[in-house]
Design an enzyme around this catalytic site. Sequence first.
Site, PDB file in Angstrom:
ATOM      1  N   GLY A 237      -4.155  12.030   1.911  1.00  0.00           N
ATOM      2  CA  GLY A 237      -5.026  10.904   2.616  1.00  0.00           C
ATOM      3  C   GLY A 237      -4.244   9.911   3.330  1.00  0.00           C
ATOM      4  O   GLY A 237      -2.933  10.421   3.628  1.00  0.00           O
ATOM      5  N   ASN A 238      -4.487   8.878   3.852  1.00  0.00           N
ATOM      6  CA  ASN A 238      -3.969   7.705   4.631  1.00  0.00           C
ATOM      7  C   ASN A 238      -4.197   6.500   3.990  1.00  0.00           C
ATOM      8  O   ASN A 238      -5.110   6.353   3.282  1.00  0.00           O
ATOM      9  CB  ASN A 238      -4.242   8.016   6.023  1.00  0.00           C
ATOM     10  CG  ASN A 238      -5.564   7.611   6.104  1.00  0.00           C
ATOM     11  OD1 ASN A 238      -6.248   6.686   6.096  1.00  0.00           O
ATOM     12  ND2 ASN A 238      -6.154   8.742   6.474  1.00  0.00           N
ATOM     13  N   ARG A 239      -3.516   5.276   4.604  1.00  0.00           N
ATOM     14  CA  ARG A 239      -3.483   4.070   4.100  1.00  0.00           C
ATOM     15  C   ARG A 239      -4.597   3.156   4.507  1.00  0.00           C
ATOM     16  O   ARG A 239      -4.563   2.174   4.312  1.00  0.00           O
ATOM     17  CB  ARG A 239      -2.222   3.494   4.418  1.00  0.00           C
ATOM     18  CG  ARG A 239      -1.004   4.117   3.605  1.00  0.00           C
ATOM     19  CD  ARG A 239       0.259   3.001   4.124  1.00  0.00           C
ATOM     20  NE  ARG A 239       1.350   3.772   3.810  1.00  0.00           N
ATOM     21  CZ  ARG A 239       2.067   3.442   2.524  1.00  0.00           C
ATOM     22  NH1 ARG A 239       1.520   2.872   1.741  1.00  0.00           N
ATOM     23  NH2 ARG A 239       3.007   4.281   2.259  1.00  0.00           N
ATOM     24  N   SER A 240      -5.753   3.683   5.370  1.00  0.00           N
ATOM     25  CA  SER A 240      -6.631   3.041   5.758  1.00  0.00           C
ATOM     26  C   SER A 240      -7.318   2.380   4.831  1.00  0.00           C
ATOM     27  O   SER A 240      -7.973   3.077   4.013  1.00  0.00           O
ATOM     28  CB  SER A 240      -7.552   3.790   6.705  1.00  0.00           C
ATOM     29  OG  SER A 240      -8.549   3.171   7.326  1.00  0.00           O
ATOM     30  N   ALA A 304      -9.777   6.478   9.959  1.00  0.00           N
ATOM     31  CA  ALA A 304      -8.643   7.197  10.461  1.00  0.00           C
ATOM     32  C   ALA A 304      -8.711   8.627   9.746  1.00  0.00           C
ATOM     33  O   ALA A 304      -8.986   9.028   8.641  1.00  0.00           O
ATOM     34  CB  ALA A 304      -7.465   6.535   9.447  1.00  0.00           C
TER      35      ALA A 304
END
Length: 439
Positions: A237-240, A304
Site C-alpha cells: 500500500g501507500n501512505r495516502s 495514489a
Amino acid sequence: MKIVLGVSGGIAAYKAALLLRLFTESGHDVTVVPTAAALHFVGAPTWEALSGKPVASDVWSRVEQVPHVRLGKEADLVVVAPATADLLARAANGLADDLLTNVLLTARCPVVYAPAMHTEMWEHPATQANVETLIERGAHVIPPASGRLTGADTGPGRLPEPEDIFAVCRRLLAEHPHPSPTAHRDHPASTAAPVDPATPAAASEPAPAGRDDYSGWRVVVTAGGTREPLDPVRFLGNRSSGKQGYALAARAAARGALVRLISANVSLPVPPDVQVAHVETAQQLQAAVREDAGWADLIIMAAAVADYRPAAYAESKMKKTHEPGQEHAAPTITLVRNPDILAGLVAERGAAAHPVIVGFAAETGEPGKSVLELGQEKLARKGCDLLVVNEVGVDVTFGRDENTVHILRRDGQPQVDVGPAGKEVIADAVLDVARRVLT
Ligand code: C5P
C-alpha cells in the site's frame, strides 16, 4: 414543499415522469405545467395521474384561481425538465405566452432548467446567450449530458438523469427552505463570463460559502491509496490518507456539483451530498472510474494508485518456513504493472475535450531534477488537462492538513501555486482552475 415541474416539448419529456415520481415519493406537492408542445410527447392524463392534480398549459383554465400568478408565487422551487431551446429563448426574453412562462416570471424561488436538445441547437450562440442570461439572473442551469440523442447521433444535449436533476433540486430546497424575493439571485454566473487568469493569491482565497459555480456539473473524484493484496492479511500500500481527495469532493459538492467519490481505503467521513463507492485495488478503482467516465464532466484523479501489484495472490496466509537450514530464507515477490488509469482515460477520450481530466503527481524530486520539472514531464506524458504537483516525503503532505501545490495546465496558461494551505483551500484552487477549463 411546493414544486412546479415545467415540461417543454422535447422527446425527453418522458423522463420528466420519472423526475415527478422522485418528487412525489419524497413527499413533495408537485404541479406539472407542460407546454402545449410537451403534450404531443406525453399527454395530460399521465401528468394528472402521476401528480394527482389537474394539468393546464394555457392561462385560460380555472381563471378564478389566477393560476398564472399563484403557482409561481407559491412555489418553493420551479424546475423545467426538459428545457427546450424554444423554452429557454422565451424565458430569457421574458415572454409570457403560456402558463409555464407566466410561472417563470412570477416565481421568486430557485428556478432550475435542465436543457435537452440536439447538440447543434445547444451549441448555437443564440441558445448559449439565452442560458447565460438566465444564469446571470440567478437561474440554475444543469448542463446537458453527453451521449446518445434521439437518433443515432451523440454529443452534448441529453437530458441529465432524473436522479441527477432531483439531487440538484434537493440541495437547492435544503439551501432555500423558504422562498424569498431574492433567493434565486444570490448566485454568481456559472458558465458565463470568462474569468481572469488565475493568480496565486486569488486561487488560494477560500471560496465564499454559497458559491454555486459548479451547479449541475458532474464531478468524479478518486481518493485514498490502493492496496494490492499479497495474501488474506497482507498488502502493498501507500501512505495516502485520502484527505485531499475528500476535500475536493466536499468542496465540489458545496459548490453545486453532483459528485461521485471513488474511495480507496480511506477512513474519513463521507462529505455531505457525495455518493461514494469503496474500492481496494487499482483494478477495482479502474473499473469504478470507467463506469463513471461517461457520466462525468470532470474527473479528478487524486488517489495514489499502486503502479505494481503482486503477480500472485496466496489464498491462505503466507507462512515462514521452519525447514532446517532454511531459517533465513525469504520469499521473492514478483510484481506486475498495474494499468495507468489516468493515461487510459486520456486515451479513451481521444480528441474530445470532454471530460476534463485532472491528475495529481506526488513527487520527491530527484538528483538534477526539481519537483516542478518532473511535474512538467509528467503532464506531457499523461496528457491530462491539469496536473496538481505536490512535494511528498514521509513527513511532507501525506496525512498532513497543510499542503503546497503547483497546478500545471496543458493549454500553456500560467501555473498556479497554492500554499502552504489547508486541503480545502487547495481543493478550491484546483476547482477554480478546472472550472475555467470546463465549458
Ligand atoms: O505516474 P504517477 O503515479 O506519479 O501519476 C500520478 C497520477 O496518475 C495520479 O493522478 C494517479 O491517480 C494516477 N495514476 C493512475 N494509475 C496508475 C498510477 C497513477 O491513474 N497506475
